[in-house]
Design a protein around this motif. Sequence first.
Motif, PDB file in Angstrom:
ATOM      1  N   THR A 239      26.222  20.453 -12.071  1.00 19.12           N
ATOM      2  CA  THR A 239      27.379  21.266 -11.722  1.00 19.12           C
ATOM      3  C   THR A 239      27.942  21.940 -12.972  1.00 19.12           C
ATOM      4  N   TYR A 240      27.971  21.175 -14.059  1.00 17.49           N
ATOM      5  CA  TYR A 240      28.434  21.717 -15.337  1.00 17.49           C
ATOM      6  C   TYR A 240      27.243  21.701 -16.299  1.00 17.49           C
ATOM      7  N   GLU A 241      26.672  22.878 -16.481  1.00 16.97           N
ATOM      8  CA  GLU A 241      25.469  22.974 -17.306  1.00 16.97           C
ATOM      9  C   GLU A 241      25.841  23.096 -18.781  1.00 16.97           C
ATOM     10  N   HIS A 242      24.923  22.626 -19.632  1.00 22.32           N
ATOM     11  CA  HIS A 242      25.028  22.867 -21.063  1.00 22.32           C
ATOM     12  C   HIS A 242      24.018  23.967 -21.355  1.00 22.32           C
ATOM     13  N   SER A 243      24.513  25.172 -21.594  1.00 22.14           N
ATOM     14  CA  SER A 243      23.659  26.358 -21.515  1.00 22.14           C
ATOM     15  C   SER A 243      22.435  26.356 -22.436  1.00 22.14           C
ATOM     16  N   PRO A 244      22.476  25.841 -23.678  1.00 24.51           N
ATOM     17  CA  PRO A 244      21.242  25.910 -24.487  1.00 24.51           C
ATOM     18  C   PRO A 244      20.089  25.115 -23.885  1.00 24.51           C
ATOM     19  N   VAL A 312      29.484  10.228 -28.611  1.00 31.67           N
ATOM     20  CA  VAL A 312      30.250   9.031 -28.236  1.00 31.67           C
ATOM     21  C   VAL A 312      31.104   9.357 -27.019  1.00 31.67           C
ATOM     22  N   CYS A 313      31.691  10.551 -27.029  1.00 33.34           N
ATOM     23  CA  CYS A 313      32.513  10.974 -25.884  1.00 33.34           C
ATOM     24  C   CYS A 313      31.737  11.885 -24.931  1.00 33.34           C
ATOM     25  N   HIS A 314      31.063  12.836 -25.476  1.00 32.65           N
ATOM     26  CA  HIS A 314      30.339  13.812 -24.652  1.00 32.65           C
ATOM     27  C   HIS A 314      28.950  13.253 -24.328  1.00 32.65           C
ATOM     28  N   GLN A 315      28.973  12.214 -23.485  1.00 38.70           N
ATOM     29  CA  GLN A 315      27.723  11.475 -23.254  1.00 38.70           C
ATOM     30  C   GLN A 315      26.722  12.288 -22.465  1.00 38.70           C
ATOM     31  N   LYS A 316      27.225  13.051 -21.484  1.00 34.27           N
ATOM     32  CA  LYS A 316      26.329  13.810 -20.608  1.00 34.27           C
ATOM     33  C   LYS A 316      26.030  15.143 -21.264  1.00 34.27           C
ATOM     34  N   SER A 320      26.481  17.745 -16.836  1.00 33.11           N
ATOM     35  CA  SER A 320      27.262  16.744 -16.107  1.00 33.11           C
ATOM     36  C   SER A 320      27.454  17.172 -14.666  1.00 33.11           C
ATOM     37  N   HIS A 321      27.494  16.173 -13.782  1.00 37.62           N
ATOM     38  CA  HIS A 321      27.821  16.445 -12.388  1.00 37.62           C
ATOM     39  C   HIS A 321      29.314  16.326 -12.126  1.00 37.62           C
ATOM     40  N   ALA A 322      30.066  15.765 -13.108  1.00 33.59           N
ATOM     41  CA  ALA A 322      31.426  15.365 -12.792  1.00 33.59           C
ATOM     42  C   ALA A 322      32.495  15.917 -13.730  1.00 33.59           C
ATOM     43  N   ASP A 323      32.122  16.363 -14.910  1.00 32.06           N
ATOM     44  CA  ASP A 323      33.170  16.732 -15.861  1.00 32.06           C
ATOM     45  C   ASP A 323      32.765  17.964 -16.659  1.00 32.06           C
ATOM     46  N   PRO A 324      33.648  18.979 -16.726  1.00 31.85           N
ATOM     47  CA  PRO A 324      33.284  20.200 -17.458  1.00 31.85           C
ATOM     48  C   PRO A 324      33.116  19.980 -18.949  1.00 31.85           C
ATOM     49  N   ASN A 325      33.723  18.920 -19.498  1.00 28.42           N
ATOM     50  CA  ASN A 325      33.578  18.629 -20.924  1.00 28.42           C
ATOM     51  C   ASN A 325      32.429  17.658 -21.194  1.00 28.42           C
ATOM     52  N   LEU A 326      31.649  17.372 -20.183  1.00 26.37           N
ATOM     53  CA  LEU A 326      30.434  16.555 -20.303  1.00 26.37           C
ATOM     54  C   LEU A 326      30.739  15.136 -20.776  1.00 26.37           C
ATOM     55  N   THR A 327      31.942  14.621 -20.430  1.00 24.22           N
ATOM     56  CA  THR A 327      32.299  13.265 -20.837  1.00 24.22           C
ATOM     57  C   THR A 327      32.009  12.232 -19.764  1.00 24.22           C
ATOM     58  N   ARG A 328      31.602  12.674 -18.580  1.00 21.72           N
ATOM     59  CA  ARG A 328      31.264  11.757 -17.495  1.00 21.72           C
ATOM     60  C   ARG A 328      29.989  12.232 -16.809  1.00 21.72           C
TER      61      ARG A 328
ATOM     62  N   GLY B 481      39.180  23.273 -21.056  1.00 17.18           N
ATOM     63  CA  GLY B 481      38.614  22.738 -22.291  1.00 17.18           C
ATOM     64  C   GLY B 481      37.608  23.680 -22.915  1.00 17.18           C
ATOM     65  N   LEU B 482      36.461  23.129 -23.291  1.00 22.55           N
ATOM     66  CA  LEU B 482      35.434  23.940 -23.938  1.00 22.55           C
ATOM     67  C   LEU B 482      34.766  24.901 -22.969  1.00 22.55           C
ATOM     68  N   ALA B 483      34.851  24.526 -21.683  1.00 26.30           N
ATOM     69  CA  ALA B 483      34.094  25.295 -20.700  1.00 26.30           C
ATOM     70  C   ALA B 483      34.984  26.373 -20.130  1.00 26.30           C
ATOM     71  N   SER B 484      34.751  27.600 -20.493  1.00 27.80           N
ATOM     72  CA  SER B 484      35.537  28.685 -19.918  1.00 27.80           C
ATOM     73  C   SER B 484      34.567  29.750 -19.444  1.00 27.80           C
ATOM     74  N   GLN B 485      34.420  30.783 -20.235  1.00 23.62           N
ATOM     75  CA  GLN B 485      33.501  31.836 -19.864  1.00 23.62           C
ATOM     76  C   GLN B 485      32.833  32.368 -21.113  1.00 23.62           C
ATOM     77  N   SER B 486      31.587  32.620 -21.027  1.00 19.58           N
ATOM     78  CA  SER B 486      30.882  33.179 -22.174  1.00 19.58           C
ATOM     79  C   SER B 486      29.757  34.057 -21.678  1.00 19.58           C
ATOM     80  N   ILE B 487      29.580  35.136 -22.409  1.00 16.32           N
ATOM     81  CA  ILE B 487      28.531  36.099 -22.079  1.00 16.32           C
ATOM     82  C   ILE B 487      27.826  36.456 -23.368  1.00 16.32           C
TER      83      ILE B 487
END
Lengths: 328, 706
Positions: A239-244, A312-316, A320-328, B481-487
Amino acid sequence: MRSISAGIAILVILVIARANAAGQKQDPPRSPAPEAKPEAETATAAPTGPKSYVGSEACQACHEDIFNAFQKDPHKAVDFDKKRGRENQACEGCHGPASSHVETTSAEEIVNPAKLSPARVDENCLTCHRNQPTHIGRIQSGHAKSRVACTSCHRMHQPEAGTLVARTAKAVNQQCASCHQTVWAAFQRPHAHRLPQSAMSCSDCHNPHGSFLARQIRTFAANEPGCFNCHANLRGPFTYEHSPVRTEGCQTCHEPHGSANPKMLTRAEVRFVCLECHANLPQQTSGTAGFIGVVPPAFHDLRSPHYRNCTVCHQKIHGSHADPNLTR
Amino acid sequence: MKHLLWFWVCFVAWGYQAQPQPAKPETPQEQKPTDKATTDKAVTEKAATEKAATEKPATEKPATEKPAGDKAPAEKTAESPVPETERWVSGSIDVGYRWRTGPGGNQNVYRSVVDLGEGPKLLNADLVIVDPKHRWFDKIDTHAANWGDDPYTTLNVSIHKKRLYDFVSTYRNLAYFNYLPSFANPLLDRGVLTSQRTFDTRNRMSSYDLTLLPGNWLIPYFSYGRASGYGSGVTTLVSDQNEYPVPLRSNFSQNDMHGGLRIEMNRYHASIEQGGTTFRDDQELLQSPGSNNPGNRTTPYLGNTLFLDGLSQAWGVRGHSIYTRVLSTAQPSSWLSLYGQYLYARPQNETNYQEFSSGNFILQSQALFFTSQQYLLGSAAKVPHHSGQAGAEIRLHPRVRVITNWLTDRIHVTGAANGQKSLSGQLAQQQLPVANETELRNDDNHFEADVLWDVTSRLTLRGGYRYQWGTISNFVLPPAGLASQSISEVRRNVGKGGFSYRVGSKLSMTGDIEGAGTESAYFRTSLVRYQRGRVQGSYQANSQLTFSAAFSAVSNQNPAPNIDYDYLGMQTSASVLWNPAGDKRVGFQGTYTRSTMRSDINFLEPQTLQQDRSTYRDNGHSIQGMFDVTVPRLGKQARLSAGGSFFISTGSRPTEYFQPIGKLIVPVTHGVAWVAEWTWYGYGESFYMYEGFRAHLVTTGVRITR
């Protein structure tokens, strides 16, 4: 786009010009062109008349060891190939008509694929193997462009089992490492995929013939990187991708062969892996000319060891399926 | 898997006991034949045996080296056309026991890097089972290694029956143990040597591929693959102003099934494949109620001590995908080859997330303390993924070829999450809804063309050009937080060149170089202005001695003022292979590799937005070698091997990793040899001395050969 259009136009012109060239037959050559000769050719005896096929049994007279070993080679089936008209020409299918060679016993009167150019060797092999799926993508692969001939990896006349097609992980690794020495050295580092232990092989990740992906990386489920064949829990979609991870692949952060850094990371400390990208002010990420990766909020005080390892915090970190900051 | 292994052992034993039957001189099928002949099998076999019977005595004339068994077929043919030496089962099995000392030093790092234990082992098994009567199969190849609770267990089984089927299966059981005290340890400066990101899992991967009617023009195939992992570890529960290390349990599995049809005509090929995957992933974090977990924070926050005294967190992911592949190659004329493929996949997942936690927490945005939290969330994501590729090889002239390739790859991830956090405490209760929409879209394309010119039969030159363009957009709504918008976008022009030079089989050299200027790129560390070069060569001095060397370098710069990225990596390698007397008495193989890496890039310190510089250095030396020698005093075929792998690096993470090895094989009786092996593992890091370890491993056993 102009450069692409110009390139395509030039290509079309070349194709049309080639198509108009006269005297090209539709059928591919049945065997390497008899006129192909080894480089240091010195004729020892003049052949009498044009060359013709003599049959595989004639080869056995002098090359009995090779002939006997060849009985277990899958290419022996060529001797029974009536459909393509190659019956009893398993040897001459690659080495060319042997009548002159039988007359003179001269090595100059027979085609030696070991002395042919790689392009000619490939042309020889592809006479039969062109219609196989291994050929898809091979043309633009690194091996083809670097003129690594089929026989560099597929050795026809070796008595050891498995040298036509390496089957075990150890045999595959030995074969690849014979050229890719610097890559094999990377696997000697402490954090590496288990290739030296023969638990995996180079061909588990790379398709030696060619692939849709860069560096001939294998695909999984049509068009995803082959990493997800094993690392299924990191495949997503999230749901919340890490783009690289999606755009530039696992090697953005990891050294896939081997590294002295934990988790095969590209840097010795995790924070630098992250901060080298996450160093853009927010307004720098939104335009078409911006780089992606916003600087972390100010409470990430790097003077505290608390914030020196982001995972340590940004484990996922892969998504992540649950948190936009990838902490869950 | 154990049942399968026992079945395999029993089958091998049964095959071992079977009397050798006169076998037809049929070629065992290791690779499916490429011809499309439908020749009658009995006719061809009879023709082959008749040839053997009538012509072999005439071949005794050449004075070539012959193995002792050569006369047997000639004699045999007088009575029967079939050689009697062919057996049902051949190969070798190595079984033994491994002892280990220590490890001295850090046990967890030893397990993270080596992870070999003691006990009885099936070290290696390579067996070939041939059915002389070609009933259900022609040949079975089996390779097994490291059975007996080793961290990397493998089994490969392939079964062939000529022109009927090919079956290939692979099984791997890999242990993934990772516990490095220097990694993910915010308490390191307090002398606490624990990691808060650890794993102790087992990953199993298996694949089963069945091809029917190999060698035919219409070839159906089916494949099933499974990847699964289970185990435990440590991770953290993150809350405002603190994070709490807690135990983790995880269990995931993925099944992949696909099948298709290959159409293999003389100059045309097409493959059509349809497949699907299923996926599940379950993770849970648990901390027993009443146990106090202070977390990583050592000081109170706003006068309150933050702690966790109970946690139950679980999330379950269920997903599936379908995918399609269509591939084709064609050679419509002798001067033109074409290929193309279209790939489509659409994986999707749904997730249920539940969290119940109790303790003392802070909601920083409202300076609100609370004592328990319930967080329920449902989310979903899907990603239609289209890819296409097409290319051609045009042979304009016998010495000139043009290779073109066009590729497009389009990913579109969409996701949605809905849930609610319920916070309870002494002072207030809060309901915080969570609703997000997410999207990541990436389109990547490239077009390239190369011209290859065979200047002579020895020398080939090539030059080419590639243009790459693409866009990426990523947003989370509402922004958080860190996740907003980027292009961003990429525009890259690449020039390429290379050469290959060969003198027969004695000398070969290849080299290539690539350089690019990039108008825009996705990330600060992406390739912007880069040059990449490589040269490698091999020289065979004689049939016993071969030298080879390789050099590669990559340089990348991003000169933007706030980035100033400068990267250079180089590797140089040299190796020698010496096998005098055809590897009968002594042999040596060795390789030395020197690698250097230098990276410097600006970044911003988050707490001050001051510019700082990230510097990374790695200078590595790697030596691998193995020396073999026969020991006639111990037996006719006794061999001693010694060598190993040695790695040293300096720079940002100085490391030493040594793995010397010695091995002795002594024949005991016909078909049985005693095998002994000693390995030493030594690992050390200058900056993290507590991560070093040492261990001796001695393995001894027998090798049974048939």
